[in-house]
Scaffold this motif. Structure first.
Motif, mmCIF file in Angstrom:
data_model
loop_
_atom_site.group_PDB
_atom_site.id
_atom_site.type_symbol
_atom_site.label_atom_id
_atom_site.label_comp_id
_atom_site.label_asym_id
_atom_site.label_seq_id
_atom_site.Cartn_x
_atom_site.Cartn_y
_atom_site.Cartn_z
ATOM 1 N N ALA A 1 0.849 -1.206 0.000
ATOM 2 C CA ALA A 1 0.000 0.000 0.000
ATOM 3 C C ALA A 1 0.874 1.241 0.000
ATOM 4 O O ALA A 1 2.016 1.220 0.484
ATOM 5 C CB ALA A 1 -0.933 0.013 1.213
ATOM 6 N N ILE A 2 0.337 2.329 -0.556
ATOM 7 C CA ILE A 2 1.014 3.627 -0.634
ATOM 8 C C ILE A 2 0.038 4.683 -0.125
ATOM 9 O O ILE A 2 -1.138 4.687 -0.514
ATOM 10 C CB ILE A 2 1.416 3.961 -2.084
ATOM 11 C CG1 ILE A 2 2.352 2.895 -2.656
ATOM 12 C CG2 ILE A 2 2.057 5.335 -2.164
ATOM 13 C CD1 ILE A 2 2.477 2.937 -4.172
ATOM 14 N N GLY A 3 0.507 5.575 0.733
ATOM 15 C CA GLY A 3 -0.317 6.687 1.204
ATOM 16 C C GLY A 3 0.040 7.963 0.467
ATOM 17 O O GLY A 3 1.222 8.308 0.360
ATOM 18 N N LEU A 4 -0.960 8.665 -0.061
ATOM 19 C CA LEU A 4 -0.705 9.884 -0.818
ATOM 20 C C LEU A 4 -0.646 11.089 0.112
ATOM 21 O O LEU A 4 -1.447 11.218 1.041
ATOM 22 C CB LEU A 4 -1.793 10.116 -1.866
ATOM 23 C CG LEU A 4 -2.010 9.024 -2.917
ATOM 24 C CD1 LEU A 4 -2.855 9.573 -4.071
ATOM 25 C CD2 LEU A 4 -0.707 8.460 -3.437
ATOM 26 N N VAL B 1 -5.417 6.170 -0.202
ATOM 27 C CA VAL B 1 -4.479 5.051 -0.212
ATOM 28 C C VAL B 1 -4.523 4.352 -1.560
ATOM 29 O O VAL B 1 -5.594 4.169 -2.150
ATOM 30 C CB VAL B 1 -4.827 4.044 0.909
ATOM 31 C CG1 VAL B 1 -3.957 2.795 0.806
ATOM 32 C CG2 VAL B 1 -4.649 4.686 2.285
ATOM 33 N N VAL B 2 -3.348 3.984 -2.049
ATOM 34 C CA VAL B 2 -3.221 3.197 -3.282
ATOM 35 C C VAL B 2 -2.760 1.794 -2.880
ATOM 36 O O VAL B 2 -1.770 1.647 -2.162
ATOM 37 C CB VAL B 2 -2.207 3.847 -4.243
ATOM 38 C CG1 VAL B 2 -1.924 2.923 -5.427
ATOM 39 C CG2 VAL B 2 -2.724 5.189 -4.720
ATOM 40 N N GLU C 1 -10.094 7.630 3.500
ATOM 41 C CA GLU C 1 -11.211 8.153 2.720
ATOM 42 C C GLU C 1 -11.537 7.253 1.536
ATOM 43 O O GLU C 1 -12.698 6.909 1.301
ATOM 44 C CB GLU C 1 -10.851 9.563 2.225
ATOM 45 C CG GLU C 1 -11.606 10.055 1.000
ATOM 46 C CD GLU C 1 -13.029 10.480 1.282
ATOM 47 O OE1 GLU C 1 -13.786 10.686 0.314
ATOM 48 O OE2 GLU C 1 -13.392 10.618 2.459
ATOM 49 N N LYS C 2 -10.506 6.884 0.779
ATOM 50 C CA LYS C 2 -10.747 6.167 -0.478
ATOM 51 C C LYS C 2 -9.486 5.416 -0.874
ATOM 52 O O LYS C 2 -8.374 5.873 -0.586
ATOM 53 C CB LYS C 2 -11.138 7.158 -1.583
ATOM 54 C CG LYS C 2 -11.656 6.541 -2.880
ATOM 55 C CD LYS C 2 -12.124 7.630 -3.838
ATOM 56 C CE LYS C 2 -12.609 7.064 -5.169
ATOM 57 N NZ LYS C 2 -13.827 6.249 -5.012
ATOM 58 N N THR C 3 -9.672 4.262 -1.506
ATOM 59 C CA THR C 3 -8.535 3.508 -2.007
ATOM 60 C C THR C 3 -8.604 3.397 -3.528
ATOM 61 O O THR C 3 -9.685 3.352 -4.117
ATOM 62 C CB THR C 3 -8.486 2.093 -1.396
ATOM 63 O OG1 THR C 3 -9.691 1.388 -1.732
ATOM 64 C CG2 THR C 3 -8.340 2.153 0.111
ATOM 65 N N PHE C 4 -7.434 3.369 -4.138
ATOM 66 C CA PHE C 4 -7.296 3.207 -5.587
ATOM 67 C C PHE C 4 -6.333 2.060 -5.848
ATOM 68 O O PHE C 4 -5.441 1.787 -5.042
ATOM 69 C CB PHE C 4 -6.729 4.475 -6.229
ATOM 70 C CG PHE C 4 -7.674 5.649 -6.249
ATOM 71 C CD1 PHE C 4 -8.435 5.926 -7.378
ATOM 72 C CD2 PHE C 4 -7.787 6.477 -5.141
ATOM 73 C CE1 PHE C 4 -9.294 7.003 -7.407
ATOM 74 C CE2 PHE C 4 -8.645 7.565 -5.160
ATOM 75 C CZ PHE C 4 -9.404 7.832 -6.301
#
Length: 330
Positions: free
Chosen positions: A37-40, A326-327, A301-304
């Motif tokens: 996972a990656i946090g923006l 989050v990606v 909030e939202k994942t991609f």
């Protein structure tokens, strides 16, 4: 092959491109992570546009926060081992490392074991949101139960992290948001008071809440015309931390309030904490304790999907989210 994201020119999210490279080999004091996972972060949007506090060397990578499994370690790395679940703390230049990838290198000092209570997605919604306010207000001992804290851009991941930290310390949190659209969500997220700055008189509302004493701290990523109002809403000798520049308006100082109130205005970033081994260790231990107690709970909030990194950046820049974007990486 490893798959990473880079850009060769500044611009809108469309400049982000995928690139295949050989799996990176960790050198001394480096760790290779198989990313889950990656946090923006807003800073990465500014980096992509060439508008960050550091000059960008093109072609450039980006990304501060990732989580995943350790695949390999370099010489002298002893605090994590192959197979450990880890996450990365923002504590390096994006000119040197970038966490947007399915296999990435990270400096060993930035890699910490993932807290057992967190998913991989939650693990990238922890460090920037919590260490940022921790380093400004808790590390130097400024925040106590008697304080009243103004939190502009309160619906951002750092804003929500600040609300939780302020509440954890027993102080009073006042969330600032442009309109009342997110009022109920911010109250549900723990804000004790919410002020819609485009609909209400910010200074009058703060004085009402504090019985005309004013707030003691303000944690501001915006600047612009609101800064003067924050100063007016402060108690004499109060502190303002400026850690971002989201506003494109000129930032002016109210001279008479400056003379009368003698505010302490600080430019701030979290790297003073995260690049010092002793301070980073204390921050991680404090945040892990908050996670274990349930007083700190990362909000997503939202994942991609990783393939949708461009769309994830578009969503980030709408500034309509409440929590971390989050990606996830397959």
């Amino acid at each position: 092959m490893a798959r990473v994201v880079e850009f060769t020119r500044y611009g809108e999210p469309e400049v982000l491109q995928f690139k295949e490279i050989p799996p990176p080999v960790p050198g001394p004091n480096e760790v290779r992570i198989r990313v889950k996972a990656i946090g923006l972060n807003r800073a990465e949007s500014m980096w992509r546009k060439g508008a960050y506090v550091e000059e960008v060397r093109l072609p450039a990578r980006l990304g501060y926060e990732s989580s995943g499994i350790v695949e390999a370690v370099g010489e002298s790395v002893t605090h994590v081992a192959v197979g450990d679940a880890v996450s990365t703390v923002p504590s390096f230049s994006l000119n040197d490392y970038g966490m947007y990838g399915d296999q990435v290198l990270a400096p060993a000092h930035a890699v910490v074991k993932k807290h057992e209570s967190l998913s991989f997605a939650e693990a990238v919604a922890v460090w920037n949101p919590y260490i940022t306010p921790y380093g400004a207000m808790i590390e130097p001992g400024l925040l106590s139960a008697s304080d009243v804290v103004l939190i502009p851009a309160a619906s951002s991941s750092v804003g929500l992290g600040t609300i939780q930290l302020v509440n954890m310390m027993g102080a009073t949190s006042i969330a600032l948001t442009r309109t009342s659209a997110k009022r109920e969500q911010l109250l549900a997220a723990g804000a004790q008071h919410v002020i819609a700055t485009e609909e209400q008189d910010l200074v009058a509302e703060v004085m009402r809440i504090t019985d005309n004493k004013g707030a003691t701290l303000a944690f501001d990523p915006v600047g612009g015309s609101t800064l003067a109002k924050l100063i007016s809403a402060l108690a004499p000798g109060g502190h303002i931390f400026l850690y971002g520049a989201l506003s494109e308006e000129p930032t002016e100082l109210p001279i008479l309030d400056m003379i009368a109130k003698k505010p302490n205005i600080h430019g701030y970033n979290l790297f003073g904490t995260t690049t010092d081994a002793t301070l980073q260790k204390a921050a991680v231990e404090f945040i892990h304790a908050g996670l274990a107690s349930g007083k700190l709970k990362p909000l997503i909030e939202k994942t991609f999907a990783f393939d949708d990194i461009v769309e994830a950046h578009r969503y980030l820049e709408k500034s309509q989210h409440l929590g971390r974007i989050v990606v996830t990486v397959d």
